[in-house]
Design a protein around this motif. Sequence first.
Motif, PDB file in Angstrom:
ATOM      1  N   LEU A 255      13.030 -37.493  30.095  1.00 42.45           N
ATOM      2  CA  LEU A 255      14.009 -36.817  30.939  1.00 42.45           C
ATOM      3  C   LEU A 255      13.569 -36.872  32.401  1.00 42.45           C
ATOM      4  O   LEU A 255      12.374 -36.824  32.695  1.00 42.45           O
ATOM      5  N   ILE A 256      14.551 -36.969  33.284  1.00 43.59           N
ATOM      6  CA  ILE A 256      14.329 -36.741  34.707  1.00 43.59           C
ATOM      7  C   ILE A 256      15.007 -35.423  35.029  1.00 43.59           C
ATOM      8  O   ILE A 256      16.215 -35.275  34.872  1.00 43.59           O
ATOM      9  N   VAL A 257      14.194 -34.443  35.447  1.00 44.73           N
ATOM     10  CA  VAL A 257      14.672 -33.078  35.664  1.00 44.73           C
ATOM     11  C   VAL A 257      14.539 -32.739  37.139  1.00 44.73           C
ATOM     12  O   VAL A 257      13.568 -33.123  37.798  1.00 44.73           O
ATOM     13  N   ARG A 258      15.516 -32.032  37.677  1.00 47.90           N
ATOM     14  CA  ARG A 258      15.512 -31.668  39.099  1.00 47.90           C
ATOM     15  C   ARG A 258      15.504 -30.153  39.267  1.00 47.90           C
ATOM     16  O   ARG A 258      16.001 -29.414  38.423  1.00 47.90           O
ATOM     17  N   GLY A 259      14.942 -29.699  40.390  1.00 46.81           N
ATOM     18  CA  GLY A 259      14.983 -28.298  40.746  1.00 46.81           C
ATOM     19  C   GLY A 259      16.347 -27.926  41.299  1.00 46.81           C
ATOM     20  O   GLY A 259      17.147 -28.789  41.665  1.00 46.81           O
ATOM     21  N   SER A 260      16.611 -26.637  41.389  1.00 42.33           N
ATOM     22  CA  SER A 260      17.934 -26.167  41.833  1.00 42.33           C
ATOM     23  C   SER A 260      18.027 -25.972  43.335  1.00 42.33           C
ATOM     24  O   SER A 260      19.133 -25.928  43.881  1.00 42.33           O
ATOM     25  N   SER A 261      16.899 -25.861  44.037  1.00 50.63           N
ATOM     26  CA  SER A 261      16.919 -25.545  45.465  1.00 50.63           C
ATOM     27  C   SER A 261      16.886 -26.818  46.305  1.00 50.63           C
ATOM     28  O   SER A 261      16.062 -27.712  46.059  1.00 50.63           O
ATOM     29  N   PRO A 262      17.764 -26.919  47.332  1.00 53.86           N
ATOM     30  CA  PRO A 262      17.725 -28.071  48.240  1.00 53.86           C
ATOM     31  C   PRO A 262      16.405 -28.111  48.997  1.00 53.86           C
ATOM     32  O   PRO A 262      15.816 -27.077  49.300  1.00 53.86           O
ATOM     33  N   VAL A 263      15.925 -29.318  49.269  1.00 53.70           N
ATOM     34  CA  VAL A 263      14.680 -29.503  49.995  1.00 53.70           C
ATOM     35  C   VAL A 263      14.974 -30.182  51.321  1.00 53.70           C
ATOM     36  O   VAL A 263      15.676 -31.196  51.368  1.00 53.70           O
ATOM     37  N   ILE A 264      14.452 -29.629  52.417  1.00 52.95           N
ATOM     38  CA  ILE A 264      14.644 -30.206  53.737  1.00 52.95           C
ATOM     39  C   ILE A 264      13.717 -31.399  53.900  1.00 52.95           C
ATOM     40  O   ILE A 264      12.537 -31.334  53.577  1.00 52.95           O
ATOM     41  N   GLY A 265      14.261 -32.503  54.427  1.00 55.26           N
ATOM     42  CA  GLY A 265      13.445 -33.687  54.659  1.00 55.26           C
ATOM     43  C   GLY A 265      13.928 -34.854  53.825  1.00 55.26           C
ATOM     44  O   GLY A 265      14.763 -34.714  52.928  1.00 55.26           O
ATOM     45  N   SER A 266      13.388 -36.022  54.133  1.00 54.21           N
ATOM     46  CA  SER A 266      13.819 -37.240  53.453  1.00 54.21           C
ATOM     47  C   SER A 266      12.695 -37.896  52.668  1.00 54.21           C
ATOM     48  O   SER A 266      12.814 -39.051  52.264  1.00 54.21           O
ATOM     49  N   ASP A 267      11.589 -37.166  52.451  1.00 54.44           N
ATOM     50  CA  ASP A 267      10.440 -37.753  51.781  1.00 54.44           C
ATOM     51  C   ASP A 267      10.387 -37.425  50.293  1.00 54.44           C
ATOM     52  O   ASP A 267       9.351 -37.610  49.657  1.00 54.44           O
TER      53      ASP A 267
END
Length: 317
Positions: A255-267
């Motif tokens: 699985l590829i799982v993501r967090g719910s909060s947006p992250v600032i930045g492009s890295d």
Amino acid sequence: MTPVSVNTTPHAIRNTARGFTLIELMISLVLGLMITAAVLQVYIANVRTSAIQQSGSDLQYASIFGIQQLESHLRLANLGNPVTEITDSTPMGGIVLTLANIGEDDVAYKPYFTHAAGDTGFTSVSNIQGINSDQLTIQYTNTTGVKIADCESADVELGDTVIERYFIRSSSTTGQGLLLACDAGRVTDTGITGLSANYQSGGSEVILGVDQFKILLGIQTDAPSDAGLMRYLTASEYLALPGTKPPITAVKIGLIVRGSSPVIGSDVATSFKLLGATQPLKSGQPNRVRTTYESTTLLRNARVINIDTSTTLTAGS
């Protein structure tokens, strides 16, 4: 008395007020901008750290609860079946691949099969460019002696045969995106009840924030080229094997799982390695902390014991 004379001419009035010079004003503006920039940097760093921590908490929750629940149910596959070899022809087989596995001849049950992305007629979704998700369907009979729960938390009475379908669909909550769901039903003498016939609907939410779901079936053959090692195949590759298929003894999930909060930045990462394949995100996906999970579950109710008959045992050996 002689009156006092006051000179009111412009030259006689002395102006004591003094303002900023142009140079002083420019210096003040530069200093103010530098201080503002420093404050913004600290604020952005704090927001980013907070978002990463929140996402890390989300990912840990998915690992501890969602994936462990999936693994625990995988271990139930083929429970209660007197036939311990799971193949595409095993009646009531723990991994549902064909109509023979569920004892039916109605093609309307095809949506309930284990599928690999790209199978004819099978539709699935993902947030990965050019690679859709798979579907895993397992089956078991409650012979534990006690009441247990299926993947939707419904009671499974003693003797009930359960069929569970794990797949990716959109969340019913706006803005949450894709998730891993499980749709549970019952296999009865008159057919299968409780499952959705749509590949991308129904079921309860198991793991939120899932971009991709892939599965591989583990087999072990006696072929000299395999040297007794496990091979992992997609459902399509397994069904394409010639002749009698080897038993399935393990399931590997990714699985590829993501967090719910947006992250600032492009890295943040936009490409991942999952089950040996590169998985690039689709363009336009929001910045999130993402991670991959891979897990191999041995099917305890599908053990195959190979007995070497080439050696004759004698008394005392």
